[in-house]
Design a protein around this motif. Structure first.
Motif, PDB file in Angstrom:
ATOM      1  N   MET A   1       0.853  -1.177   0.000  1.00  9.42           N
ATOM      2  CA  MET A   1       0.000   0.000   0.000  1.00  9.42           C
ATOM      3  C   MET A   1       0.892   1.232   0.000  1.00  9.42           C
ATOM      4  O   MET A   1       1.982   1.206   0.543  1.00  9.42           O
ATOM      5  N   TRP A  31      -7.693   1.825   5.532  1.00  8.52           N
ATOM      6  CA  TRP A  31      -6.283   1.556   5.783  1.00  8.52           C
ATOM      7  C   TRP A  31      -5.916   1.898   7.230  1.00  8.52           C
ATOM      8  O   TRP A  31      -5.169   1.172   7.876  1.00  8.52           O
ATOM      9  N   SER A  45       0.652  -5.003   0.784  1.00  8.15           N
ATOM     10  CA  SER A  45      -0.212  -5.382  -0.340  1.00  8.15           C
ATOM     11  C   SER A  45      -0.504  -6.879  -0.306  1.00  8.15           C
ATOM     12  O   SER A  45       0.361  -7.692   0.003  1.00  8.15           O
ATOM     13  N   SER A  46      -1.722  -7.218  -0.633  1.00 10.24           N
ATOM     14  CA  SER A  46      -2.099  -8.633  -0.705  1.00 10.24           C
ATOM     15  C   SER A  46      -2.113  -9.110  -2.150  1.00 10.24           C
ATOM     16  O   SER A  46      -2.725 -10.129  -2.471  1.00 10.24           O
TER      17      SER A  46
END
Length: 159
Positions: A1, A31, A45-46
């Motif tokens: 992110m 977030w 981040s996924s």
């Protein structure tokens, strides 16, 4: 992110962060909540949102299934459609994909739409020729011709 927990730790306002990152305030609030509950690691981040639903190994199995042909899967004719591939994926892997998802999956692996390499055995070339000669000219709309009566008149002062 793209946002670090440091901005949240400094107490920066949600609206300022949202403006800087050009995202909605709701995203920044989401977030911030994740940061509060899980720290900086929760902001990692996924991966891409459109990750493939089928692994490379599963796609290799799918290619084998497609190679067996549609008749082996219960369809009467030998045409693979996106809908049929979608059904085959659901049956084999218990995964639901959209039609566009199936298209992207196949395209990503080098598959493309196919057209028959030969004409149908039932095709009557004489009948087709007669139809093209007699019927098609009546069906086809007359084309507009440009000329002095068309809308291409000169504008005043352009000469």
């Amino acid at each position: 992110m793209r946002v670090s927990g440091e901005r949240f730790a400094r107490g920066e306002k949600t609206s300022v962060i949202a403006k800087d990152l050009r995202v909605s305030e709701r995203s920044v609030e989401r977030w911030r909540r994740a940061w509060r509950e899980g720290g900086a690691t929760a902001l990692a981040s996924s991966g891409p949102a459109k990750s493939p639903k089928i692994s490379e190994a599963q796609f290799a199995v799918l290619e084998e299934e497609l190679g067996r042909g549609p008749a082996a899967h219960g369809w009467e004719d030998q045409r693979w459609t996106l809908e049929r591939v979608k059904t085959a994926i659901a049956r084999k892997f218990h995964v639901t994909c959209s039609i566009s998802g199936v298209w992207r999956l196949l395209h990503r692996h080098g598959w493309s739409w196919q057209s028959p390499a030969r004409r149908a055995l039932e095709r009557d070339e004489l009948a087709v020729g007669l139809w093209k000669k007699d019927v098609w000219p009546q069906v086809e709309a007359p084309r507009r011709r440009s000329g002095p009566t068309s809308s291409s008149r000169a504008r005043p002062g352009s000469r």
